[in-house]
Design an enzyme around this catalytic site. Structure first.
Site, PDB file in Angstrom:
ATOM      1  CE1 TYR A   5     -24.092   5.245  18.034  1.00  9.98           C
ATOM      2  CE2 TYR A   5     -25.953   5.898  19.406  1.00  9.98           C
ATOM      3  CZ  TYR A   5     -25.212   4.911  18.799  1.00  9.98           C
ATOM      4  OH  TYR A   5     -25.568   3.589  18.934  1.00  9.98           O
ATOM      5  CB  THR A  59     -18.714   5.780  11.072  1.00  2.00           C
ATOM      6  OG1 THR A  59     -17.295   5.974  11.078  1.00  2.00           O
ATOM      7  CG2 THR A  59     -19.034   4.306  11.151  1.00  2.00           C
ATOM      8  CG  ASP A 108     -12.879   2.965   8.190  1.00  2.00           C
ATOM      9  OD1 ASP A 108     -14.047   3.341   7.931  1.00  2.00           O
ATOM     10  OD2 ASP A 108     -12.213   3.410   9.133  1.00  2.00           O
ATOM     11  CB  VAL A 109     -18.078   0.839   6.958  1.00  2.00           C
ATOM     12  CG1 VAL A 109     -18.278  -0.615   7.313  1.00  2.00           C
ATOM     13  CG2 VAL A 109     -18.157   1.748   8.157  1.00  2.00           C
ATOM     14  CG  ASN A 140     -12.551   0.536  12.068  1.00  2.00           C
ATOM     15  OD1 ASN A 140     -13.085  -0.008  13.029  1.00  2.00           O
ATOM     16  ND2 ASN A 140     -12.606   1.837  11.865  1.00  2.00           N
ATOM     17  CG  LEU A 152     -24.469  -4.683  14.158  1.00  2.00           C
ATOM     18  CD1 LEU A 152     -25.314  -5.188  13.005  1.00  2.00           C
ATOM     19  CD2 LEU A 152     -24.103  -5.869  15.045  1.00  2.00           C
TER      20      LEU A 152
END
Ligand code: NAD
Ligand code: UDP
Length: 327
Positions: free
Chosen positions: A146, A93, A59-60, A35, A74
């Site tokens: 994260y 994400t 976009d995943v 993206n 990734l």
């Protein structure tokens, strides 16, 4: 080697673009999905006109179906500056994006490699870190979006493997550096090199005694491809360079190697910044017959040359490729 159709999510990013190049060089068909949040078309400029390469802006966090044999997943911002900018989106994400990758993998029976991270070990109490160590992560700190996101991605991957027999590979990637790091993304190697080349102050966070172990991107990509194609189960695997260095030492090395007159200035250590980090790569050596080949001095030299040429060429990628036109 059999020619495969391979999807690389996050393929226009730093590691992803090197991976796409290597897979194309091996003769495969590559779909690069990105993206362009932290990635860039210039990273894949050389590949855009290649007959076996396709770029898909996507976009995943949105589902998709593609007929592929392998998926390298990734897509995710990797630098603290970017992943903390919109923490909710980072978790989404890691979780939603990974669920989509797993569902696709299940649907089309493709083997899936999910990029995990040494961050799953948090501020580790075990040193060097072995895969069997469960980690020490602050679940509500600024890095949690994260770290916990990636831990959840690992949990999702092993659950899909157990419940649905999806073939997954989970590399825990340690700090990786090299050409095509984004000069603005705040990671230590790119920050220090850019600052040194401009003779600006080198920003050392804390007292610089914290350690990291830096792996050159070519070595990492070799490890990812070997792992994807290895005959093994869903257990995670450390991929990184076991040479541990203090951040203060990295600052001195880069200043010397660039011939810079930059002063070193001390800034506050970010919250939850891990004190020590070094991979135990015995399992990767045994399973993949893999270990990093590029020495830190050599890798830094190549990375410094890249940033020097980028600054001098104003958009010409080292090797004579022009990339501004493709951006
Ligand atoms: P990067 O930021 O350069 O690349 C990430 C890529 O993913 C970018 O091109 C970005 O645009 C894309 N992306 C982000 N969110 C997306 C979304 N929702 N949909 C589609 N594309 C999206 O980072 P990198 O260093 O190349 O890291 C690649 C992967 O490796 C990441 O998953 C990261 O967590 C992991 N990793 C990297 C390191 C490292 O030291 N570089 C260490 C551990 C793990
Ligand atoms: N760091 C630093 N100066 C900078 C950028 C980073 O001293 O300009 C430090 C940072 O605090 C950390 C180490 O370098 O201790 C590695 O930081 P990076 O963001 O590259 O990776 P990570 O912390 O995710 O391992």
């Amino acid at each position: 080697m059999k020619t495969l159709r391979i999807l690389v999510t996050g393929g226009a990013g730093f590691i992803g673009s090197h991976l796409c190049e290597r897979l194309i060089d091996q003769g495969h068909w590559v779909i690069c999905l990105d993206n362009l949040f932290t990635g860039n078309r210039r990273n894949i400029a050389r590949l855009l006109s290649h007959a076996r390469f396709e770029f898909l802006r996507h976009d995943v966090n949105e589902a998709l179906i593609l007929e592929v044999d392998q998926i390298y997943h990734l897509a995710c911002p990797a630098s603290p500056v970017h992943y903390q900018r919109n923490p909710v989106r980072t978790i989404r994400t890691c979780v939603q994006g990974t669920l989509h990758a797993l569902d696709l993998s299940r649907e089309v029976a493709a083997r899936l490699l999910i990029a995990s991270t040494s961050e799953v070990y948090g501020d580790p109490a075990v040193h060097p870190q072995t895969e069997s160590y469960w980690g020490a992560v602050n679940p509500i700190g600024t890095r949690a979006c994260y770290d916990e996101g990636k831990r959840c991605a690992e949990a999702l991957a092993v659950s899909y493997a157990r419940q649905y027999d999806v073939e997954v590979r989970i590399p825990r990637i340690f700090n990786t550096y090299g050409p095509r790091m984004d000069e603005m993304d705040g990671r230590v190697v790119s920050n220090f090199i850019v600052q040194a080349l401009r003779n600006e102050a080198i920003t050392l966070y804390g007292d610089g005694s914290q350690t990291r172990s830096f792996c050159f991107v070519d070595d990492l990509v070799e490890g990812l491809i070997r792992f994807m194609n290895a005959d093994c189960g869903a257990e995670p695997l450390n991929l990184g360079n076991p040479r541990e260095t203090t951040i203060a030492h990295i600052a001195t090395m880069i200043r010397e190697m660039t011939g810079s007159s930059s002063p070193i200035v001390y800034k506050p250590l970010p919250e939850d910044d891990p004190t020590r980090r070094c991979p135990d790569i015995r399992r990767a050596r045994e399973l993949l017959d893999w270990s990093p080949k590029v020495a830190l001095e050599q890798g830094l030299e190549r990375t410094i040359s890249y940033f020097r040429e980028m600054a001098g060429g104003r958009g010409a990628e080292p090797g004579g490729r022009t990339w501004m036109a493709a951006t």
